[in-house]
Design an enzyme around this catalytic site. Structure first.
Site, PDB file in Angstrom:
ATOM      1  CG  HIS A 178      -1.789  -1.102   1.524  1.00 49.00           C
ATOM      2  ND1 HIS A 178      -1.263  -2.052   2.408  1.00 49.00           N
ATOM      3  CD2 HIS A 178      -2.891  -1.584   0.358  1.00 49.00           C
ATOM      4  CE1 HIS A 178      -2.621  -2.487   2.416  1.00 49.00           C
ATOM      5  NE2 HIS A 178      -3.747  -2.248   1.011  1.00 49.00           N
ATOM      6  CB  SER A 198      -1.451  -9.988   0.677  1.00 45.53           C
ATOM      7  OG  SER A 198      -2.867 -10.181   1.401  1.00 45.53           O
TER       8      SER A 198
END
Ligand code: AMP
Length: 285
Positions: free
Chosen positions: A34, A182
């Site tokens: 992210h 993830s």
């Protein structure tokens, strides 16, 4: 950094910014993948907005919505360190008030692969992303290549519905050994974490075959499948070699070709993707 939970307050702050706004939609539990998107946005735009919202409508009844990891304080600390300007963190009812009944359907692109295994997933994604785009009014929005089908669906939606922004697809952030980072990796125990490497290793194997001249998609696919099947903890949902724009299966691997896979490692479902030749940002439009 300003943090908002209502649409009205976010809009008020957004209206003060006249320059280019880069937007990174997330479901939180932030990691380096992210943050790579945030840094990309920071480099391209004058201000950066991030949303944190675990969107219930993209989870099926048997998916992990209830147990999806959440840690808002940690997320906000990470975003503040990255110099993010605006954070939008709505509650469920703010995004889906009683009587909500409008949905965005992107069509055929959403029916295969993830869409075949997770019905209504992309309807939920396209709807929430449309809502977020309407609220945030970004100049550019950033999506990860790991979720390659999602990126292709969003690009198609933006094109088909004449949404006034650019979509940027950012390369997948990986752990040192290659596993795609993830939020769901936290579900893996140490044995499963080792087993999860079969996704990346099968992609590397495919790339190796391709670089040695193999062009038959089915041959590459079958070799990937046999490779993953050697891992007893792995159960394949799909391995696909597809056109990056249409996501239709290829017979002959002509670059750019997108390899996508979804594999269960124990009770955790992981996805990954690799583009052979070309640049995903350019090729998916
Ligand atoms: P999520 O919070 O899982 O919905 O992801 C939010 C955004 O971050 C999506 O555009 C993802 O594709 C992207 N993303 C997640 N993991 C990675 C990664 N390892 N590398 C790059 N982007 C990622």
């Amino acid at each position: 950094m300003k943090v908002f939970s209502t649409i009205a307050d976010f809009r008020e702050a957004r209206s003060q910014i006249k320059d280019r706004v880069g937007f990174v939609p997330t479901m939180g539990y932030l990691h380096e993948g992210h943050l790579a998107l945030v840094r990309w946005a920071r480099g391209d735009c004058d201000a950066v907005a991030v949303s944190i919202f675990v969107n219930p409508t993209q989870f099926g009844p048997n998916d992990d919505f209830a147990r999806y990891p959440r840690d808002a304080d940690r997320d906000l600390g990470l975003l503040a360190k990255e110099g993010v300007d605006l954070v939008f963190m709505p509650r469920g009812e703010e995004m889906y008030p009683p009587g909500f009944s409008s949905w965005v359907e992107v069509g055929r692109l959403t029916e295969r692969l993830e869409g075949a295994f997770r019905p209504a997933h992309f309807r939920g994604v396209a709807t929430v992303v449309t809502k977020l785009f309407n609220i945030v009014q970004p100049t550019r929005a950033y999506f990860g290549q790991k979720d390659a089908q999602q990126a292709a669906v969003i690009k198609r939606m933006v094109r088909d519905l004449n949404m006034n922004l650019d979509i940027v697809v950012v390369p997948t952030g990986r752990e040192g050994d290659g596993l795609a980072i993830s939020s769901r990796n936290i579900y893996l125990d140490s044995e499963e974490r080792r087993a999860a490497l079969c996704l990346w290793n099968s992609l590397r194997r495919a790339e190796d075959l391709w670089s040695k001249g193999e062009r038959d998609a089915e041959t590459i696919r079958q070799k990937m499948i046999s490779f993953i099947q050697q891992e007893p903890k792995a159960k394949i949902d799909y391995v696909s070699i597809a056109d990056p724009e249409t996501l239709e299966e290829l017979i002959e691997v002509k670059p750019p070709a997108l390899i996508l896979l979804a594999v269960w490692i124990g009770k955790t479902r992981l996805i990954d993707a690799l583009l052979l030749g070309g640049n995903l940002s350019e090729s998916a439009l």
